[in-house]
Design a protein around this motif. Sequence first.
Motif, PDB file in Angstrom:
ATOM      1  N   PRO A 179      44.166  50.797  40.110  1.00  0.00           N
ATOM      2  CA  PRO A 179      44.375  49.540  39.385  1.00  0.00           C
ATOM      3  C   PRO A 179      45.544  49.672  38.425  1.00  0.00           C
ATOM      4  CG  PRO A 179      42.660  50.784  38.323  1.00  0.00           C
ATOM      5  CD  PRO A 179      43.193  51.651  39.437  1.00  0.00           C
ATOM      6  N   PHE A 180      46.245  48.592  38.227  1.00  0.00           N
ATOM      7  CA  PHE A 180      47.281  48.564  37.201  1.00  0.00           C
ATOM      8  C   PHE A 180      47.052  47.306  36.374  1.00  0.00           C
ATOM      9  CE2 PHE A 180      51.176  48.148  34.973  1.00  0.00           C
ATOM     10  CZ  PHE A 180      51.747  49.418  34.931  1.00  0.00           C
ATOM     11  N   GLU A 181      47.095  47.475  35.064  1.00  0.00           N
ATOM     12  CA  GLU A 181      46.822  46.354  34.167  1.00  0.00           C
ATOM     13  C   GLU A 181      48.017  46.159  33.239  1.00  0.00           C
ATOM     14  OE1 GLU A 181      43.382  44.867  30.987  1.00  0.00           O
ATOM     15  OE2 GLU A 181      43.107  46.679  32.197  1.00  0.00           O
ATOM     16  N   VAL A 214      44.154  37.347  37.521  1.00  0.00           N
ATOM     17  CA  VAL A 214      44.950  36.919  36.376  1.00  0.00           C
ATOM     18  C   VAL A 214      44.093  36.048  35.468  1.00  0.00           C
ATOM     19  CG1 VAL A 214      47.027  35.723  35.605  1.00  0.00           C
ATOM     20  CG2 VAL A 214      47.058  36.978  37.765  1.00  0.00           C
ATOM     21  N   ASN A 215      44.188  36.307  34.166  1.00  0.00           N
ATOM     22  CA  ASN A 215      43.491  35.502  33.157  1.00  0.00           C
ATOM     23  C   ASN A 215      44.516  34.984  32.157  1.00  0.00           C
ATOM     24  OD1 ASN A 215      40.456  36.047  33.655  1.00  0.00           O
ATOM     25  ND2 ASN A 215      41.382  38.076  33.693  1.00  0.00           N
ATOM     26  N   GLY A 216      44.448  33.693  31.884  1.00  0.00           N
ATOM     27  CA  GLY A 216      45.344  33.088  30.912  1.00  0.00           C
ATOM     28  C   GLY A 216      44.604  32.701  29.649  1.00  0.00           C
ATOM     29  N   TYR A 217      45.268  32.855  28.502  1.00  0.00           N
ATOM     30  CA  TYR A 217      44.637  32.556  27.215  1.00  0.00           C
ATOM     31  C   TYR A 217      45.598  31.775  26.328  1.00  0.00           C
ATOM     32  CZ  TYR A 217      41.554  36.363  28.706  1.00  0.00           C
ATOM     33  OH  TYR A 217      40.705  37.171  29.409  1.00  0.00           O
ATOM     34  N   ALA A 218      44.991  31.023  25.429  1.00  0.00           N
ATOM     35  CA  ALA A 218      45.763  30.316  24.399  1.00  0.00           C
ATOM     36  C   ALA A 218      45.117  30.610  23.051  1.00  0.00           C
ATOM     37  CB  ALA A 218      45.774  28.817  24.658  1.00  0.00           C
ATOM     38  N   LEU A 243      42.962  37.463  48.147  1.00  0.00           N
ATOM     39  CA  LEU A 243      43.920  38.337  47.485  1.00  0.00           C
ATOM     40  C   LEU A 243      44.077  37.988  46.011  1.00  0.00           C
ATOM     41  CD1 LEU A 243      46.390  40.367  47.489  1.00  0.00           C
ATOM     42  CD2 LEU A 243      47.785  38.347  47.977  1.00  0.00           C
ATOM     43  N   TYR A 244      44.150  36.686  45.727  1.00  0.00           N
ATOM     44  CA  TYR A 244      44.552  36.247  44.397  1.00  0.00           C
ATOM     45  C   TYR A 244      43.421  35.460  43.736  1.00  0.00           C
ATOM     46  CZ  TYR A 244      47.282  34.079  40.666  1.00  0.00           C
ATOM     47  OH  TYR A 244      47.758  33.668  39.446  1.00  0.00           O
ATOM     48  N   VAL A 245      43.033  35.898  42.533  1.00  0.00           N
ATOM     49  CA  VAL A 245      41.996  35.208  41.753  1.00  0.00           C
ATOM     50  C   VAL A 245      42.587  34.859  40.395  1.00  0.00           C
ATOM     51  CG1 VAL A 245      39.734  35.380  40.652  1.00  0.00           C
ATOM     52  CG2 VAL A 245      40.127  36.436  42.895  1.00  0.00           C
ATOM     53  N   MET A 258      47.018  40.634  33.597  1.00  0.00           N
ATOM     54  CA  MET A 258      47.074  40.818  35.056  1.00  0.00           C
ATOM     55  C   MET A 258      46.460  42.166  35.419  1.00  0.00           C
ATOM     56  SD  MET A 258      51.066  39.712  35.219  1.00  0.00           S
ATOM     57  CE  MET A 258      51.365  40.784  33.824  1.00  0.00           C
ATOM     58  N   VAL A 259      45.572  42.146  36.397  1.00  0.00           N
ATOM     59  CA  VAL A 259      44.980  43.384  36.917  1.00  0.00           C
ATOM     60  C   VAL A 259      45.226  43.404  38.422  1.00  0.00           C
ATOM     61  CG1 VAL A 259      42.905  44.763  37.184  1.00  0.00           C
ATOM     62  CG2 VAL A 259      43.202  43.369  35.129  1.00  0.00           C
TER      63      VAL A 259
END
Length: 598
Positions: A200-202, A242-246, A292-294, A361-362
């Motif tokens: 894994p790469f974060e 991928v997680n997005g935050y504000a 593949l992509y979440v 991103m992980v």
Amino acid sequence: MMRPNMLNKVQSPFWFLALVVLASCAKPFHLEQSAVTLQMPTEPVTLHGDHTELQVAYKVAPKAFVPKGVAVVRLIQIQNNETSEIGRDTWVGPKVKGVKGRSIEPAKGGEGELGFKQPTKEVPASTEYWLELVSFTGSSSQIKKAKGFLEEKSYHKAPEKAHQFRVKISEGISLLSRTGRVISTTRPVASGFIADTIEPFEATIYFELNKSVIRESERKKKEILQLVDFLSKTKEILKIEVNGYASPDGEIQFNNELADERATEAGKFVINALRSSQGLKDIQYDLDNSKLYVQNKGTEDWKGLLRGIEFARIPQKDQVRSIIENSNLSSAEKQSKLKGMRESWDIITEDYLPPLRRANMVINTKVPPRTFEERMQLIRMKSPELSASEMLATAEQAKDATRQAEILELAKGLYPSDHRAYNNLAVLDMEAGRLETAARNLDAAAEAAPGSPEVLHNQGWVAYLQKDWSKLNLVVKRAQNIGQSLPEFEAIMAIRSGKYADAVSALPNKNQDLLLALAHCLNRDYDAAAKALKGLDRQNPDVLYLSAVVAARSKNSSGVQRDLEALVASDPKVKSSLRTDPEFASFRQETFFKNLTL
């Protein structure tokens, strides 16, 4: 012959004198010890959290009191030869006038209860608790003495000729809730590593306020360049998350949309890097491939803000935390209340909101495995080709602690966003007794991975070893805030707070466990405590000591003898502490106890 009335006049003074003499010779009222029944506590006075408490019930037998009697029942404490009164009952017979107290019908007797609950900052070396009973006859002089005796505010001795006796209730204050290595089955937990073929790469990209465009400065950041380099050497992508935050300032709908946009931009960045990678140009990587992509739903990061300020110095910090944690407030209401706290909000806005404007991103990839020798060769060269997992695996296989630490320090430098190197270094530090260094490594690990179960566990373990109870409490609450449980440490904090039933509830799935046995014992469930101790290692001094305490509180003399003999045999140095241990005060005159503690 003298008339009867003349005879009465002559004889009256003599009869009066006789009555006075008879009254002065009357037997004084003595409330004897045999007339008072005590319900003694089954355990000594014990430190509960930061206080001690004691309750003693007693009964005065029927026909033991007299109509003109007065009795004072006092609970007294003797600390380092200083005596103080900490509880009092006054009983008065039905024919006593001018003395305030509880009335008693001699034919029926009476009953009462005395006790206390008081803060205890330091436990003195010598502490005793006694029940003292002073009784006065109903003569006018004795009633006068009783009044004077009762008017005194501080402890004072009973007046002469008043009948008095004492009964010892408890000797010493038990520190049972503070003794023993109660989590003997708990140890530091090293982070595991994914098999060499999975890597894994974060990485995290940070954004400007109200923007979702990736800045050029972010693209050139070391961590992001490492991500691009990593992707260029990847053979197979397993999953991208991928997680997005504000940051939680502004209108919630806009913030959630902004968080989603940031996640999308970060996802595009990863996909573009993959498409430009050597050997991967012909593979169709796109954001619509759900296998593949979440991309998780973007959100305002109130939890991130709470974690960020945990150890910060902010004015009115407790009030700030309370507002953030209040689930009944909307995002707008929280912002309004915080903005009203101008000084606090300015610090939060400047220091703690910018790091929340991000996308994380992980990327999990499959890479060809390397042998231990190959990995060691690359480590000697300090090559960045090794993945974090490969370095963790190599450190574990290295066996030698010094070599392990060298590898993990290198991994920490190459992969500063990977919590596992920090955590595993902290485990080595703990095993070597370097608790301060362990705490620093764990703080860094927690910053990289706030929700890591092993990091939270190890932070709790270090705080416990350092006896830093405020830090341990923070770790427990942080775990609870993200839906995790640290049962051993929750139980320890409950025990230190005197909430023994809560400590038992925190360990529901354990049958034989020393900590559970301690919680049951303090909760006065001695059968359950004995059951939890059954089958535990009887070479362990803590097990033997607690087993002896349970036997003592259950009035099991043979059990006390058996366990203390085994304890002294395993550690002869405990003899001196046993001689003054209040848990075994009632056994000090037993022959076996005297011989054992010689």
